[in-house]
Design an enzyme around this catalytic site. Structure first.
Site, PDB file in Angstrom:
ATOM      1  N   GLY A 139       0.647  -1.379  -0.007  1.00 36.24           N
ATOM      2  CA  GLY A 139       0.032  -0.135  -0.568  1.00 36.24           C
ATOM      3  C   GLY A 139       0.870   0.730  -0.389  1.00 36.24           C
ATOM      4  O   GLY A 139       0.250   2.292   0.033  1.00 36.24           O
TER       5      GLY A 139
ATOM      6  N   ILE B 274      11.507  13.363  -1.987  1.00 35.80           N
ATOM      7  CA  ILE B 274       9.994  12.808  -2.244  1.00 35.80           C
ATOM      8  C   ILE B 274      10.421  12.613  -3.267  1.00 35.80           C
ATOM      9  O   ILE B 274      10.505  12.785  -4.287  1.00 35.80           O
ATOM     10  CB  ILE B 274       8.833  13.513  -1.084  1.00 35.80           C
ATOM     11  CG1 ILE B 274       9.578  14.023   0.079  1.00 35.80           C
ATOM     12  CG2 ILE B 274       7.742  12.678  -1.416  1.00 35.80           C
ATOM     13  CD1 ILE B 274       9.403  13.073   0.990  1.00 35.80           C
TER      14      ILE B 274
ATOM     15  N   PRO C 152       5.444  12.813  -4.610  1.00 37.58           N
ATOM     16  CA  PRO C 152       4.818  12.912  -3.379  1.00 37.58           C
ATOM     17  C   PRO C 152       2.864  13.280  -2.972  1.00 37.58           C
ATOM     18  O   PRO C 152       3.177  13.256  -1.639  1.00 37.58           O
ATOM     19  CB  PRO C 152       5.252  14.743  -4.121  1.00 37.58           C
ATOM     20  CG  PRO C 152       6.067  14.601  -5.006  1.00 37.58           C
ATOM     21  CD  PRO C 152       6.362  13.389  -5.640  1.00 37.58           C
ATOM     22  N   LYS C 153       2.436  12.289  -4.025  1.00 40.40           N
ATOM     23  CA  LYS C 153       1.538  11.786  -4.158  1.00 40.40           C
ATOM     24  C   LYS C 153       1.981  10.559  -2.867  1.00 40.40           C
ATOM     25  O   LYS C 153       0.559  10.344  -1.583  1.00 40.40           O
ATOM     26  CB  LYS C 153       0.335  11.375  -5.396  1.00 40.40           C
ATOM     27  CG  LYS C 153      -0.790  11.026  -5.329  1.00 40.40           C
ATOM     28  CD  LYS C 153      -1.386  10.626  -6.504  1.00 40.40           C
ATOM     29  CE  LYS C 153      -2.187  12.110  -7.368  1.00 40.40           C
ATOM     30  NZ  LYS C 153      -3.066  12.386  -8.436  1.00 40.40           N
TER      31      LYS C 153
ATOM     32  N   GLN D 282       1.129   7.835   2.523  1.00 38.31           N
ATOM     33  CA  GLN D 282       1.418   7.059   4.008  1.00 38.31           C
ATOM     34  C   GLN D 282       1.723   8.150   5.100  1.00 38.31           C
ATOM     35  O   GLN D 282       1.313   7.578   6.249  1.00 38.31           O
ATOM     36  CB  GLN D 282       3.585   7.009   3.462  1.00 38.31           C
ATOM     37  CG  GLN D 282       3.351   5.781   2.682  1.00 38.31           C
ATOM     38  CD  GLN D 282       2.518   4.978   3.291  1.00 38.31           C
ATOM     39  OE1 GLN D 282       2.951   4.287   4.133  1.00 38.31           O
ATOM     40  NE2 GLN D 282       1.718   3.952   2.347  1.00 38.31           N
TER      41      GLN D 282
ATOM     42  N   GLU E  46       7.077   5.324   8.112  1.00 46.36           N
ATOM     43  CA  GLU E  46       7.089   5.669   9.516  1.00 46.36           C
ATOM     44  C   GLU E  46       6.752   6.644  10.568  1.00 46.36           C
ATOM     45  O   GLU E  46       6.785   6.928  12.160  1.00 46.36           O
ATOM     46  CB  GLU E  46       7.688   4.028  10.065  1.00 46.36           C
ATOM     47  CG  GLU E  46       7.471   3.069   9.560  1.00 46.36           C
ATOM     48  CD  GLU E  46       8.278   1.574  10.456  1.00 46.36           C
ATOM     49  OE1 GLU E  46       9.056   1.838  10.669  1.00 46.36           O
ATOM     50  OE2 GLU E  46       8.159   0.479   9.951  1.00 46.36           O
TER      51      GLU E  46
END
Lengths: 220, 750
Positions: free
Chosen positions: B487, B634, B637-638, B643, B710
């Site tokens: 995911g 990054i 970015p989407k 996340q 995380e």
């Protein structure tokens, strides 16, 4: 060390009775409680010949005649018998919304509904809304707004969203509708309340809300 | 490819495809129900039998006897496997308890049997006919009761205890002191797809379509558990319905599907029933934490101490709740300690940001508390106590001592550390200036309104990762790696990487993941997947570029791969020309030198939360959320933003509702379903905003990226708790922050 003598068997028996057969393998059992749990109906059902029943319904416009074990849920009929695995099994207990399909225009948890209850019904699943090369506007909006991550709740979210917008249009109130006489509007609060039966553990809610809002606001 | 010197300019820096907020390439499959998860492989396994798992009904003890007679004779039953007839089984390195219990039972809902039948309904009904006679030995189920006997336990990447300077003296001498106890409950991953596997034997070769984050680990663990050669095991995990750490390791579903299929002589598929997931599988263990911070009158930390207690089964591991306290704030005198109690509850293990997630829940309340004692803004306090070197490098110290770190001062610098900038950016964006530092003062109708803030911190981990990249005759690029997409967006960022490197549009890239037949990747966990797996694809692409240049007779150093062509000077040749005689395939991976020993690589952020607390009922509503993150480049970015918002959502769960309730008499988690174990739903989550600071980290990899998935959860719960305090003046230190912990302390309703 604590012992379990203070737990009354009668209370557990009652729990077992109400939880019915689905929960049996999972409930906190001592051996005696398990014995108590498998009395009656479950034994007869499992020991005897499975009872089959014929049922006919349409799924995504196609007619299907099935001869099913009467215990088969609508969800398993779709996934295991018709191989329409877009509808997901997240809990099999009506708690997560991943199995949401549209039956006769209304969204339901297909895991809580036996297939044989749907004689003659018109059922729409995620596969019936659109395809990878010809997506429904709601599917396309989910892609555009990244309204998903792992994808497992996604078909349920999309089916729920499509039917939910129809519920608003039909004037059906929700828990947060302040005025039951007025026509409900798709406010933030209404959208979030009405979609709260569909859990997304990846936490795409903010994006899902944007996808739904965009579809609701578009002329389509 | 060895990555042992800082990255310089490379083809990724073109940023034609990398860094763009592209839609996921798997999105059209996920949104149309055509992505295939492990239980749904009708395409490759046409006629499977169905497995149903029986879980133990006691926490600890023995199975005295099974009565399988009724189940065996039930309609449709093909086989029943228990420890009695499963044959000799080993235990995976990463499993604390056995995946098939019996006769000894190690925890509640440990699997003790699998029933295989022609249909799901038959398997389920037959499983209910199994009678089990148990000997119940009781057990230890209460963390607080076990704290006195808890033993030192090593935290991942460091010793159990660490010490720098003289904490005790400095804390005693500090003019401003904070000492508090905090607690976090057991939490469940509760991913939407329960653990599921379809198992097929072909002679002595086993294929498992299984929902697993770490394919190569999984192959090894299946082989070890079933005592068979690794070469005979294939794992496939094309789509995974969420993991969050619950699918890092091989679990019951994979082993019992394999055993059931062998016993039945048929392919078998099974999904762990949702009601079993909570007690059968792993969870984030509860913690009790003690934090002491001493500061001088100007607000500089002079002493900081963090101790944590958690519990696990015999042979298990602690929660690393003290980890971030070794690295996050300055202070000359420091200590950490980790203690592990033996509990007979289900197995504790990794869940999203293990260690930091629960540690930051406590530490970032403690920081809010001492800032208030100092009459300082909590952001100012954090900025004042920022550090650009690791203040307690316990990893280094552990070489000298197994338990207590040395007192030597660390000079280990962070590769990048923009924590201060995260706070400054967020402060302006969120309107922090409007916060009333005096709690309980701001009303909006019936709502008491409060703002809270917390730091986010999580380390970046480097681990080798390989891929195979192929140029097809039609000009398409095919990437194969055993990396998984749980995911996170792996499919998409890997496609972006290959497109950037080979100079083709992203729709010319095909990405195949999650098959142990492919080169071994970093896998998904510990927020290491994105940076490492794309770096592995980078390495393979460099190799393929050289092969293509050679084939075309150009100098690879001078060749530019762009717009579907290989260009040298004014000359351009179609990329596909290089494959005119057949596809070209290159395999390579990224391996790391010691840049992560010379520089501490970490990710940073700041979480801002506004809550409303109903003045009469104490109902808590999250009204606004902002995260500002500094986490290297990054890549998309989407998907990166997703996340972070997902992690923020899980953080709201940890703050306000998630708690596995322990039955301390019988030793199990009572609320073992998705109605009893509450996770955030649509109605709980407002619009969420995420800002990424501009950053590239040349120490991390050629991608210059770091982890993000995380980081997003670390600190969120404390920001919520701090906002609730600001709204009400009630400080709750035992999560979750529920209305019952507030209501009798709220100001009188006026």
């Amino acid at each position: 060390m604590p012992t379990f003598g203070d737990l009354k068997l009668s209370r557990r028996d009652m729990l077992m009775g109400t939880a019915a057969t689905l929960a049996l393998g999972n409930a906190p059992n001592t051996a005696s409680a398990q014995d108590a749990g498998v009395s009656g109906g479950a034994v007869a059902l499992a020991a005897g010949t499975p009872s089959l029943a014929k049922v006919s319904f349409t799924v995504n416009g196609a007619a299907h005649d099935l001869n099913l074990d009467t215990r088969t849920t609508l969800l398993d009929a779709l996934r295991e018998h018709l191989h329409l695995t877009g509808s997901k099994k997240g809990c099999d207990q009506g708690q997560c919304g991943a199995c949401t399909v549209i039956v006769e225009g209304r969204r339901i948890a297909s895991c809580l509904s036996l297939a044989v209850m749907h004689q003659g019904d018109a059922i729409t699943t995620i596969e019936g809304l659109g395809t990878p090369d010809n997506m429904h506007p709601m599917q396309a909006a989910f892609v555009k707004h990244d309204g998903y991550q792992c994808g497992y709740c996604t078909p349920g979210q999309i089916c729920s969203a499509v039917a939910m917008l129809d519920e608003i249009k039909a004037g059906m109130p929700s828990h947060v509708t302040a005025d039951l006489e007025a026509t409900p509007q798709l406010t933030n609060a209404e959208l979030r309340e009405r979609m709260s039966g569909n859990i997304c553990r990846c936490g795409a809610y903010s994006n899902i809300a944007e996808a739904i809002t965009e579809v609701a606001g578009s002329p389509a | 490819m060895k990555f042992d010197t800082p990255a310089t300019t490379n083809p990724i820096d073109q940023l034609k495809v990398i860094g763009k907020p592209l839609d996921r390439i798997d999105g059209r499959f996920k949104t149309t129900g055509t992505a295939r998860y492990s239980y749904e492989r009708h395409d490759v396994v046409p006629n499977p039998a169905y497995g149903h798992v029986l879980g133990a009904a006691i926490a600890k003890g023995r199975i005295k006897s099974f009565d399988l007679a009724a189940a065996k004779s039930a309609p449709g039953v093909l086989a029943i496997v228990t420890a009695d007839n499963a044959g000799a089984l080993d235990k995976g390195k990463n499993n604390t308890a056995k995946l098939l219990g019996g006769p000894e039972i190690e925890h509640y809902h440990q699997a003790i049997a699998v029933v295989v039948a022609e249909s799901f309904e038959q398997a389920r009904a037959a499983a209910q006919l199994i009678r089990v006679d148990y000997q119940d030995d009781g057990g230890s189920f209460d963390l607080r009761a076990g704290m006195a006997d808890a033993k030192p336990a090593k935290v991942l990447g460091g010793p159990a205890d660490s010490a720098v300077g003289d904490f005790a003296t400095a804390f005693a001498a500090a003019p401003v002191q904070l000492e508090q106890m905090y607690s976090t409950p057991d939490e469940s991953h509760a991913m939407m797809e329960p653990h599921a596997t379809t198992a097929v034997w072909d002679g002595d070769r086993l294929t498992l379509w299984t929902s697993n984050q770490m394919i190569a680990w999984g192959v090894g663990e299946v082989a070890k558990t079933l005592k068979m050669p690794k070469e005979n095991v294939r794992l496939v995990s094309e789509y995974i319905g969420g993991g969050f750490g619950s699918k890092l390791f091989v679990r019951t579903d994979a082993i019992l599907a394999a055993l059931g299929a062998r016993a039945a002589g048929r392919p078998v598929k099974l999904t762990l029933q949702r009601a079993l997931v909570f007690n059968n599988t792993t969870h984030r263990p509860a913690t009790v934490q003690r934090i002491r911070i001493g500061a001088d009158k100007d607000g500089k930390i002079t002493a900081i101490g963090h101790e944590s207690w958690s519990g696990d089964l015999p042979g298990g591991k602690p929660d690393g709740a003290v980890s971030q306290t070794r690295q996050l704030y300055a202070g000359a005198n420091r200590m950490t300690a980790t203690r592990l109690a033996v509990l007979d509850l289900p197995e504790g293990n990794a869940m999203r940001a293990p260690g930091e997630a629960s540690g930051m829940m406590a530490l970032e309340i403690a920081v809010d508390e001492i800032a208030e004692k100092l009459a300082m803004d909590p952001i100012e306090f954090r900025i004042l106590n920022d550090t650009q070197v690791v203040p307690d490098n316990a990893k280094e110290a552990s070489k000298e001592s197994q338990t207590v770190g040395s007192a030597s001062k660390s000079e280990l610098p962070f590769s990048q550390r923009q924590l201060v900038q995260c706070f400054q950016t967020g402060r302006d964006r969120f309107g922090w200036a409007k916060r009333n530092p005096k709690p309980g003062e701001v009303r909006d109708g019936r709502w008491l309104v409060g703002l809270g803030v917390a730091a986010a911190f999580r380390n970046n981990q480097l681990t080798k990762s390989a891929a195979r990249v192929r140029l097809e005759q039609d000009g398409r690029i095919v990437v194969e790696t055993d990396m998984t997409d749980i995911g996170t967006g792996s499919y998409t960022i890997i496609a972006q990487t290959a497109a950037e490197m080979m100079g083709v549009p992203i729709d010319k890239v095909v990405v195949l993941l999650g098959d142990s037949a492919f080169p071994v990747s970093a896998g998904s966990g510990g927020q290491w997947g994105g940076n490492n797996s794309t770096a592995g694809v980078y390495a393979a692409c460099i190799k393929l570029r050289e092969m293509i240049a050679q084939k075309l007779g150009v100098n690879s150093a001078e060749a530019a791969f762009t717009d579907g062509e290989v260009r040298t000077g004014a000359r351009g040749v179609a990329l596909a020309d290089a494959a005119r005689d057949g596809a070209l395939s290159a395999e390579d991976g990224i391996e790391y030198g010691d840049l992560d020993k010379k520089y501490q690589q970490s990710t940073f952020g700041a979480h801002f939360v506004e809550v409303g607390v109903d003045a009469a009922t104490a109902e808590i509503r999250v009204r606004r959320m902002l995260a500002v993150c500094a986490a290297g480049r990054i890549l998309n970015p989407k998907t990166a933003r997703s996340q972070v918002i997902g992690a923020m959502t899980m953080g709201v769960g940890a703050a306000l509702m998630e708690e596995l309730v322990v039955d301390k008499r019988r030793g199990f988690f009572v609320n073992h379903d998705l109605a009893g174990y509450e996770v955030p739903v649509h109605g709980d989550i407002p619009h969420q905003e995420v800002v990424f600071l501009d950053e590239t980290d040349p120490m991390s990899s050629p991608m210059k990226a770091k982890g993000i998935a995380e980081l997003g959860i670390c600190g969120v719960a404390a920001a919520v708790a701090n906002a609730v305090y600001n709204a009400t003046g009630v400080r709750v230190r035992d999560y979750p922050v529920t209305l019952d912990k507030l209501i009798d302390k709220l100001p009188a309703v006026g």
